[in-house]
Design a protein around this motif. Structure first.
Motif, PDB file in Angstrom:
ATOM      1  N   TYR A  70       0.839  -1.202   0.000  1.00 26.33           N
ATOM      2  CA  TYR A  70       0.000   0.000   0.000  1.00 26.33           C
ATOM      3  C   TYR A  70       0.875   1.254   0.000  1.00 26.33           C
ATOM      4  O   TYR A  70       0.573   2.228  -0.682  1.00 26.33           O
ATOM      5  N   PHE A  71       1.962   1.225   0.789  1.00 30.54           N
ATOM      6  CA  PHE A  71       2.838   2.399   0.884  1.00 30.54           C
ATOM      7  C   PHE A  71       3.523   2.677  -0.452  1.00 30.54           C
ATOM      8  O   PHE A  71       3.708   3.837  -0.826  1.00 30.54           O
ATOM      9  N   VAL A  72       3.902   1.612  -1.166  1.00 31.58           N
ATOM     10  CA  VAL A  72       4.556   1.765  -2.469  1.00 31.58           C
ATOM     11  C   VAL A  72       3.582   2.362  -3.488  1.00 31.58           C
ATOM     12  O   VAL A  72       3.937   3.254  -4.262  1.00 31.58           O
ATOM     13  N   LEU A  73       2.336   1.890  -3.468  1.00 35.20           N
ATOM     14  CA  LEU A  73       1.334   2.371  -4.425  1.00 35.20           C
ATOM     15  C   LEU A  73       0.868   3.796  -4.106  1.00 35.20           C
ATOM     16  O   LEU A  73       0.594   4.583  -5.021  1.00 35.20           O
ATOM     17  N   PHE A  74       0.812   4.117  -2.824  1.00 36.66           N
ATOM     18  CA  PHE A  74       0.181   5.357  -2.345  1.00 36.66           C
ATOM     19  C   PHE A  74       0.602   6.624  -3.098  1.00 36.66           C
ATOM     20  O   PHE A  74      -0.266   7.393  -3.541  1.00 36.66           O
ATOM     21  N   PRO A  75       1.916   6.913  -3.279  1.00 37.70           N
ATOM     22  CA  PRO A  75       2.300   8.189  -3.909  1.00 37.70           C
ATOM     23  C   PRO A  75       1.798   8.350  -5.347  1.00 37.70           C
ATOM     24  O   PRO A  75       1.634   9.472  -5.817  1.00 37.70           O
ATOM     25  N   SER A  76       1.558   7.239  -6.036  1.00 38.07           N
ATOM     26  CA  SER A  76       1.139   7.335  -7.445  1.00 38.07           C
ATOM     27  C   SER A  76      -0.383   7.430  -7.603  1.00 38.07           C
ATOM     28  O   SER A  76      -0.881   7.604  -8.712  1.00 38.07           O
TER      29      SER A  76
END
Length: 197
Positions: A70-76
């Protein structure tokens, strides 16, 4: 008997803070580093040290319900979907809010009525009071404050829009990548809420 909590009455949606916390995690900061920034630099711009402590405790509990994917996806994700991730973490953390979203908000999407009235929220809490002795013991003030918080969180997540006599129910535009991630994590209940199925 299921355990319920009314602690949400003192919480905020804290989206900007949630966003900033994930940004720091993604930049390699540890939880201790983030705590130090919050306490020493008032990084999250809270009015008191006690409020900072409360914020950190709640955000940590929310984020523990998610994982690195979730953290990896969040910024995009766009802002609307980032708000949904925050909402998902709150649903994961708070059983009563989860039930509200599943039974009331999802119910509105299924019915296609697109109008949520206060009496429908009152009906939800009245049902829960009958079903659960713990909730039955809560004061009327606590129940009213929780009902208000639930509405506020949904409004801040752009799922409800205040129209005065009622709230307009909005179906979220769920990013397909977030939908796929929820599928992969077997978060079927969250998907049912957000997709109205």
């Amino acid at each position: 008997m299921p355990k319920y909590s009314a602690t949400m009455v003192s919480h905020s949606f804290w989206f900007a803070e949630f966003q900033a916390y994930i940004e720091l995690l993604n930049a390699g900061y540890s939880e201790d580093d983030i705590r130090a920034k919050a306490e020493e630099d008032n990084y999250f711009k809270q009015k008191t040290a006690a409020r900072t402590q409360d914020l950190l405790k709640v955000l940590k509990k929310r984020l523990v319900t998610l994982d690195q994917d979730y953290f990896v996806l969040f910024p995009s994700l766009d802002i609307s979907n980032q708000k949904l991730v925050n909402l998902i973490s709150i649903m994961n953390m708070n059983r009563l809010f989860n039930e509200f979203m599943y039974e009331v908000y999802r119910g509105e999407l299924l019915l296609g009525d697109a109008r949520l009235h206060d009496y429908e929220i009152e009906d939800f809490f009245n049902r829960k009071r009958v079903e659960n002795a713990q909730i039955a013991d809560w004061t009327e003030e606590t129940v009213e404050r929780l009902a208000g918080i639930f509405k506020t969180f949904c409004r801040e997540a752009e799922l409800l829009k205040d129209r005065g006599d009622y709230d307009e129910v909005n179906r979220p535009m769920l990013d397909l990548r977030l939908e796929d991630l929820l599928q992969a994590k077997h978060a079927h209940r969250n998907l049912a809420v957000l997709l109205g199925r």
